[in-house]
Design a protein around this motif. Structure first.
Motif, short mmCIF file in Angstrom:
data_model
loop_
_atom_site.label_atom_id
_atom_site.label_comp_id
_atom_site.label_asym_id
_atom_site.label_seq_id
_atom_site.Cartn_x
_atom_site.Cartn_y
_atom_site.Cartn_z
N TYR A 1 8.01 3.89 -2.89
CA TYR A 1 7.53 2.74 -3.82
C TYR A 1 6.99 1.66 -2.81
O TYR A 1 5.93 1.10 -3.40
CB TYR A 1 8.86 2.20 -4.32
CG TYR A 1 9.61 3.17 -5.44
CD1 TYR A 1 9.00 3.18 -6.66
CD2 TYR A 1 10.63 3.90 -5.15
CE1 TYR A 1 9.51 4.31 -7.62
CE2 TYR A 1 11.27 4.46 -5.73
CZ TYR A 1 10.83 4.91 -7.12
OH TYR A 1 11.26 5.70 -8.22
N ASN A 2 7.30 1.73 -1.47
CA ASN A 2 6.71 0.39 -0.90
C ASN A 2 5.30 0.86 -0.27
O ASN A 2 4.47 -0.08 -0.08
CB ASN A 2 7.60 0.42 0.57
CG ASN A 2 7.76 1.79 1.27
OD1 ASN A 2 7.17 2.74 1.04
ND2 ASN A 2 8.48 1.64 2.35
N THR A 3 4.65 2.05 -0.74
CA THR A 3 3.22 2.44 -0.37
C THR A 3 2.40 2.47 -1.69
O THR A 3 1.35 2.66 -1.59
CB THR A 3 3.06 3.88 0.44
OG1 THR A 3 3.68 4.77 -0.55
CG2 THR A 3 3.96 3.78 1.75
N LEU A 4 3.14 2.11 -2.84
CA LEU A 4 2.34 2.50 -3.92
C LEU A 4 1.09 1.42 -4.33
O LEU A 4 0.09 1.82 -4.61
CB LEU A 4 3.30 2.35 -5.21
CG LEU A 4 4.30 3.22 -5.31
CD1 LEU A 4 5.21 3.29 -6.68
CD2 LEU A 4 3.95 4.82 -5.40
N PRO A 5 1.18 0.10 -3.94
CA PRO A 5 0.09 -0.53 -4.17
C PRO A 5 -1.32 -0.02 -3.39
O PRO A 5 -2.28 0.10 -3.71
CB PRO A 5 0.55 -1.77 -3.61
CG PRO A 5 1.93 -1.84 -3.70
CD PRO A 5 2.43 -0.59 -3.47
N ILE A 6 -0.85 0.29 -2.09
CA ILE A 6 -1.76 0.91 -1.14
C ILE A 6 -2.38 2.10 -1.74
O ILE A 6 -3.61 2.48 -1.59
CB ILE A 6 -1.46 0.86 0.18
CG1 ILE A 6 -0.98 -0.21 0.80
CG2 ILE A 6 -2.40 1.82 1.16
CD1 ILE A 6 -0.35 -0.13 2.27
N ASN A 7 -1.71 2.92 -2.17
CA ASN A 7 -1.96 4.24 -2.98
C ASN A 7 -2.96 3.92 -4.04
O ASN A 7 -3.86 4.65 -4.02
CB ASN A 7 -1.11 4.98 -3.47
CG ASN A 7 0.17 5.66 -2.24
OD1 ASN A 7 1.54 5.48 -2.51
ND2 ASN A 7 -0.47 5.81 -1.30
N PHE A 8 -2.74 3.00 -5.02
CA PHE A 8 -3.35 2.60 -6.23
C PHE A 8 -4.82 2.01 -5.61
O PHE A 8 -5.76 2.39 -6.03
CB PHE A 8 -2.79 1.58 -7.16
CG PHE A 8 -3.59 1.24 -8.23
CD1 PHE A 8 -3.71 2.02 -9.30
CD2 PHE A 8 -4.24 -0.11 -8.43
CE1 PHE A 8 -4.27 1.68 -10.26
CE2 PHE A 8 -5.06 -0.31 -9.40
CZ PHE A 8 -4.90 0.39 -10.38
N VAL A 9 -4.81 1.21 -4.76
CA VAL A 9 -6.08 0.58 -4.15
C VAL A 9 -6.96 1.72 -3.59
O VAL A 9 -8.15 2.01 -3.68
CB VAL A 9 -6.00 -0.62 -3.25
CG1 VAL A 9 -7.36 -0.98 -2.75
CG2 VAL A 9 -5.24 -1.72 -3.95
N SER A 10 -6.32 2.60 -2.97
CA SER A 10 -7.15 3.73 -1.97
C SER A 10 -7.69 4.78 -3.11
O SER A 10 -8.94 5.08 -2.92
CB SER A 10 -6.22 4.40 -1.14
OG SER A 10 -5.28 4.99 -1.78
N GLY A 11 -6.85 4.90 -4.02
CA GLY A 11 -7.41 5.70 -5.27
C GLY A 11 -8.50 5.21 -5.99
O GLY A 11 -9.56 6.13 -6.32
N LEU A 12 -8.75 3.94 -6.18
CA LEU A 12 -9.89 3.11 -6.77
C LEU A 12 -10.96 3.40 -5.65
O LEU A 12 -12.35 3.56 -6.45
CB LEU A 12 -9.62 1.79 -6.97
CG LEU A 12 -8.67 1.41 -8.10
CD1 LEU A 12 -8.30 0.03 -8.21
CD2 LEU A 12 -9.02 2.00 -9.37
N ILE A 13 -10.83 3.19 -4.63
CA ILE A 13 -11.94 3.23 -3.29
C ILE A 13 -12.49 4.70 -3.32
O ILE A 13 -13.67 5.01 -3.26
CB ILE A 13 -11.44 2.85 -2.04
CG1 ILE A 13 -11.19 1.22 -2.29
CG2 ILE A 13 -12.42 3.01 -1.14
CD1 ILE A 13 -10.65 0.43 -0.85
#
Length: 232
Positions: free
Chosen positions: A188-200
């Motif tokens: 869960y602690n990496t989910l914000p980064i996962n989402f942003v990286s997915g957009l990029i």
């Protein structure tokens, strides 16, 4: 690559999407990640080895499913999911978006740290606890090579293209990134980064028409993360 090109070349149906989503969201998490991970952990007595083995197995499953359920029935090559050369002029775009991803991720980590949310997980803890050249190489190959290749082909080459060709660029980016984020639970602690990286990664694929630039950015980003973990 324009939206028109995506739409003209995409002839995948909803049954292919649902079949692969079942694979990603149900079969792999419950029957591969959970069951096999515990088996490999007991076998190797090391979470890094177990996690790397699972990642390798997942890469074969994802690519085999994509080939046999999507590409082969339509007589399509891997170029249909973005595995194609890109223009040399796109190296600047790759460099820019790699820098942006690193910058945004650092910001997100700082915000999470301020909120008392750490960024470690079992793999990084295992690497830091038992550091060796072999462990570093295994972690680096897993994070910077294996994962970026199959994840970009699947999540951007197939999922993003499927949604984008039907609902447009923004919706395609959001939907594919949400799914990409969900599959990283329970870290869960990496989910914000996962989402942003997915957009990029989706945006770079849209701009270049190839998943290779996204693979490069993904690999560089993960590789830097492994190096920072190793020297921390």
């Amino acid at each position: 690559m324009t939206t028109e090109t995506f739409e003209r070349n995409t002839n995948w149906q909803w049954r292919e999407l649902f079949s692969l989503l079942f694979l990603v969201l149900v079969f792999v998490p419950f029957f591969i990640e959970n069951s096999l991970f515990n088996t490999f952990r007991e076998l190797f007595q090391n979470e890094l080895y177990a996690g790397t083995s699972i990642g390798l197995i997942m890469s074969f499953i994802f690519m085999a499913a994509l080939f046999f359920f999507v590409l082969k029935p339509k007589n399509q090559s891997w170029a249909a999911v973005g595995v194609r050369p890109f223009s040399p002029g796109h190296w600047k775009l790759i460099a820019v978006w790699t820098f942006i991803l690193i910058l945004v991720s650092v910001g997100l980590v700082m915000i999470m740290s301020f909120m008392g949310i750490g960024s470690d997980n079992s793999k990084t803890e295992s690497l830091q606890t038992d550091m060796s050249v072999l462990h570093f190489i295994i972690a680096f190959v897993s994070a910077a090579i294996i994962s970026p290749v199959y994840e970009e082909i699947f999540y951007r080459g197939f999922l993003y293209r499927f949604f984008q060709s039907r609902y447009g660029i923004l919706s395609g980016m959001l939907l594919s990134s949400v799914i990409f984020t969900v599959v990283h639970i329970p870290t869960y602690n990496t989910l914000p980064i996962n989402f942003v990286s997915g957009l990029i990664f989706a945006w770079v694929y849209q701009k270049t028409g190839s998943v290779i630039p996204s693979i490069i950015i993904h690999g560089v980003f993960n590789g830097i993360a492994v190096i920072l973990t190793a020297i921390a």
